[in-house]
Design an enzyme around this catalytic site. Structure first.
Site, PDB file in Angstrom:
ATOM      1  N   LEU A   1       1.177   6.912  -0.413  1.00  0.00           N
ATOM      2  CA  LEU A   1       0.838   6.082   0.485  1.00  0.00           C
ATOM      3  C   LEU A   1      -0.719   5.978  -0.742  1.00  0.00           C
ATOM      4  CD1 LEU A   1       0.925   6.963   4.035  1.00  0.00           C
ATOM      5  CD2 LEU A   1       2.235   5.294   3.240  1.00  0.00           C
ATOM      6  N   CYS A   2      -1.603   4.300  -0.001  1.00  0.00           N
ATOM      7  CA  CYS A   2      -2.831   4.626  -0.307  1.00  0.00           C
ATOM      8  C   CYS A   2      -3.332   4.042   1.045  1.00  0.00           C
ATOM      9  CB  CYS A   2      -2.614   3.484  -1.636  1.00  0.00           C
ATOM     10  SG  CYS A   2      -4.482   2.553  -2.366  1.00  0.00           S
ATOM     11  N   ILE A   3      -3.686   5.226   1.418  1.00  0.00           N
ATOM     12  CA  ILE A   3      -5.113   4.796   2.725  1.00  0.00           C
ATOM     13  C   ILE A   3      -5.845   5.973   3.092  1.00  0.00           C
ATOM     14  CG2 ILE A   3      -3.143   6.902   3.867  1.00  0.00           C
ATOM     15  CD1 ILE A   3      -4.074   4.065   6.446  1.00  0.00           C
TER      16      ILE A   3
ATOM     17  N   ASN B   1       0.664  -0.948  -0.139  1.00  0.00           N
ATOM     18  CA  ASN B   1      -0.154  -0.212   0.324  1.00  0.00           C
ATOM     19  C   ASN B   1       0.924   1.748  -0.346  1.00  0.00           C
ATOM     20  OD1 ASN B   1      -1.534  -2.085   2.232  1.00  0.00           O
ATOM     21  ND2 ASN B   1      -2.618  -1.106  -0.217  1.00  0.00           N
TER      22      ASN B   1
ATOM     23  N   THR C   1      -7.630   1.908  -0.548  1.00  0.00           N
ATOM     24  CA  THR C   1      -7.321   1.373   0.648  1.00  0.00           C
ATOM     25  C   THR C   1      -8.601   1.399   1.374  1.00  0.00           C
ATOM     26  OG1 THR C   1      -4.997   0.472   0.284  1.00  0.00           O
ATOM     27  CG2 THR C   1      -6.239  -0.079   2.626  1.00  0.00           C
TER      28      THR C   1
END
Length: 232
Positions: A83-85, A76, A229
């Site tokens: 970031l993928c958050i 992620n 995500t």
């Protein structure tokens, strides 16, 4: 208002042992951050992961931006450190990704909650919606090699530990801030909301009622070139 809120949060994080924060060029809107993994059960235990954190002028109505400067091979985390958050995504629901408003940024969030979510993400990867496909495949097919690479990332991160900085562990006591505190400042902030400052609540209410501060800068929107995500 943003400056006061950020200074309040910055001073609070100076006392935490799991993060090392500094202002970049004395700019309250640009932070140099290092996340220190002190959980002995984590595969990233002992890591000192440098990152940059920038804040919009309308914070906390829009989320900060966060990017790792230390390389981390993780499902992620993009190869450029982004970031993928969900918590870093602009407020409101996203029909395309299916993210709920409760999973995304809101003015009630704080820098601390963002950083804790990112540390949790390290050991709680979501390979089904990856930012790094190669890392996601390795995470699923060869977890032992994945753990080995994680350990290598930890060792590389230690090269960024500043000279004279004492790395904390899980049993290190909370830091004592050396600089003299502004007692008048804390007297104000302790009496008010989590955003700090004697005038924060009033200004937040005014911002909500007028709508003038609620317009989000399109430049602050997250990258939309990947599946996101869902992280609380």
């Amino acid at each position: 208002m943003a400056e006061r809120i950020l200074m309040n949060e910055f001073k609070a994080l100076l006392k935490e042992k799991w993060v090392h924060v500094q202002l970049h060029n004395d700019d309250i809107f640009n932070w140099d951050v290092a996340l220190i993994v002190i959980n002995p059960d984590s595969m990233y235990y002992g890591g000192y992961f440098k990152a940059s954190m920038t804040f919009p002028s309308n914070y906390p109505y829009a989320p900060p931006k966060f990017r790792f400067l230390s390389p981390i091979h993780h499902p992620n985390i993009y190869t450029n450190g982004n970031l993928c958050i969900s918590i870093l995504h602009a407020p409101g629901e996203d029909e395309m990704s299916g993210e709920l408003a409760s999973e995304r940024w809101s003015p009630a969030q704080r820098v601390e909650s963002v950083l804790i979510s990112i540390i949790s993400l390290l050991d709680d990867a979501e390979p089904s919606s990856p930012a790094n496909v190669d890392a996601a495949v390795l995470f699923r097919k060869d977890p032992e090699l994945y753990r080995q690479l994680a350990k290598e990332d930890v060792e590389k991160s230690k090269l960024d530990i500043p000279a004279g900085f004492e790395m904390p562990t899980h049993d290190t006591p909370v830091r004592e801030v050396a600089e003299k505190e502004d007692h008048d400042f804390w007297a104000d902030s302790d009496a008010d909301s989590e955003f700090g400052g004697s005038d924060s609540d009033a200004e937040l209410d005014m911002g909500v009622s007028s709508g003038s501060d609620l317009e989000l800068d399109e430049d602050e929107s997250p990258d939309d070139d990947s599946t996101e995500t869902k992280k609380a």
